[in-house]
Design a protein around this motif. Structure first.
Motif, PDB file in Angstrom:
ATOM      1  N   ILE A  75      41.718  42.781  45.494  1.00  0.00           N
ATOM      2  CA  ILE A  75      42.611  43.414  44.518  1.00  0.00           C
ATOM      3  C   ILE A  75      43.906  43.890  45.151  1.00  0.00           C
ATOM      4  CG2 ILE A  75      42.851  45.464  43.042  1.00  0.00           C
ATOM      5  CD1 ILE A  75      39.930  45.100  42.267  1.00  0.00           C
ATOM      6  N   VAL A  80      46.407  41.926  38.704  1.00  0.00           N
ATOM      7  CA  VAL A  80      45.046  41.950  38.177  1.00  0.00           C
ATOM      8  C   VAL A  80      45.105  41.753  36.665  1.00  0.00           C
ATOM      9  CG1 VAL A  80      42.947  43.309  37.898  1.00  0.00           C
ATOM     10  CG2 VAL A  80      44.257  43.472  40.023  1.00  0.00           C
ATOM     11  N   LEU A 157      42.018  50.766  39.488  1.00  0.00           N
ATOM     12  CA  LEU A 157      42.706  49.606  40.071  1.00  0.00           C
ATOM     13  C   LEU A 157      43.960  50.027  40.835  1.00  0.00           C
ATOM     14  CD1 LEU A 157      42.322  47.097  37.109  1.00  0.00           C
ATOM     15  CD2 LEU A 157      41.093  47.079  39.281  1.00  0.00           C
ATOM     16  N   ALA A 162      46.347  47.629  43.387  1.00  0.00           N
ATOM     17  CA  ALA A 162      46.770  46.513  42.534  1.00  0.00           C
ATOM     18  C   ALA A 162      48.279  46.550  42.331  1.00  0.00           C
ATOM     19  CB  ALA A 162      46.061  46.590  41.185  1.00  0.00           C
TER      20      ALA A 162
END
Length: 351
Positions: A75, A80, A157, A162
């Motif tokens: 990631i 993403v 995330l 990310a």
């Protein structure tokens, strides 16, 4: 500028901004990562990344913990795509006139609180591509969910580094994903920023072009005036020098007369320009002779007698008359004319 031109220009700006952002994204990342929600709060990594990272087992994003090392490594630094389960969303059909296709963003935003329990600021939402319907109308489906429901997923995330997060949902298994949110980390360039930059560059270029055109006109006019003044001063100086050298000599007087005649006579190019403005489009000048303040013009015209009146009405000519008969030959497209007129000095040629 009409509404259609404004819409096309705005669409072009959006397309260019999207292309630039996409190109920058392709240069700044490896592959994107897709996480698909299989059950509430549980995701699997789709594609080749799942096998490479050993992340075939479901992972949780909303429990506040850290992700497995293999998943986190996939990631970090990437874009993403987060495909959420349909159970998180409300789906509402929307029927609109075909003319509303260009304004879907504002229309959906204005009607979101009527279609869903949330206001536009409290929800993330998107819609399917509009499909043609009967009666000059279009049909689409709006997908919406509460912003607070996906905030923990975005936070998780973001903690893992990310680069960007795109949230989407499929209205059904056969449908393409509907994008409902694009979340970029601070410092990342998005389409809106690039769009503003493009508009600023275009406006600056337009202003620079206008300024350059005005400057060229102003400076050019000033240079023309300066050159004309310099020519007059040079001519006067030559006459004075000849007078000082030659005294009353006849040859010197003749030279002085020629210089003065050249100085006082109307420039040929100005006389030609004045004629082109005074004569109609169906008239063609084949010969022109200038002698002092008299000009003789020969050519073809569909209405030769009317030329005398047109020249007399001009501010640059007077005493116009035919000095030879007007004739017409079988092969000529008009009458052959021979006109003589006096030139009014100075010649005035307005733009």
């Amino acid at each position: 500028m009409s509404r259609s031109l404004l819409d096309r220009f705005s669409a072009w700006i959006d397309t260019v901004a999207g292309a630039l952002v996409g190109a920058a994204g392709r240069l700044g990342r490896r592959r994107s990562v897709t996480l698909v929600e299989t059950e509430p709060g549980r995701f699997v990594m789709a594609g080749a990344d799942a096998a490479d990272s050993g992340a075939a087992a479901p992972i949780r994003l909303d429990d506040g913990g850290r992700l497995p090392a293999g998943v986190a490594a996939r990631i970090a630094g990437r874009a993403v795509a987060l495909e959420l389960a349909r159970g998180r969303f409300l789906f509402r059909p929307l029927d609109l006139p075909r003319q509303a296709a260009a304004f879907l963003d504002g229309i959906v935003r204005a009607q979101l609180d009527r279609l869903t329990p949330w206001h536009a600021g409290d929800a993330v939402y998107g819609w399917t591509p509009p499909a043609e319907a009967a009666g000059e109308r279009i049909a689409l489906t709006v997908a919406a969910t509460a912003r607070t429901g996906i905030a923990p997923l975005l936070d998780a995330l973001t903690r893992e580094g990310a680069r960007t997060i795109v949230v989407a949902v499929r209205p059904d298994d056969a449908a393409a994903p509907v994008r409902v949110l694009e979340h970029a980390l601070p410092g990342r360039i998005g389409i809106a920023q690039v769009r503003r930059a493009l508009l600023a560059v275009l406006i600056a270029a337009a202003l620079a072009a206008v300024a350059a055109t005005l400057a060229e006109q102003i400076v050019g006019a000033d240079l023309d005036a300066s050159r004309a003044d310099l020519d007059r001063r040079i001519a006067a100086r030559r006459i004075a020098l000849l007078a000082a050298r030659g005294g009353g000599d006849a040859a010197t007087a003749a030279v002085r007369a020629l210089e003065q005649r050249k100085h006082d006579g109307a420039p040929t190019v100005l006389v030609l320009e004045a004629l082109s403005r005074a004569l109609p489009d169906h008239t063609f000048v084949t010969e022109m002779h200038i002698e002092g303040d008299k000009v003789q013009v020969m050519g073809l015209s569909r209405d030769a007698p009317a030329l005398i009146r047109l020249l007399e009405q001009s501010s640059n000519f007077t005493r116009a008359t035919f000095y030879a008969p007007t004739t017409r030959a079988a092969e000529d497209p008009g009458e052959r004319f021979h006109i003589e007129a006096r030139i009014r000095a100075p010649i005035e040629v307005t733009p």
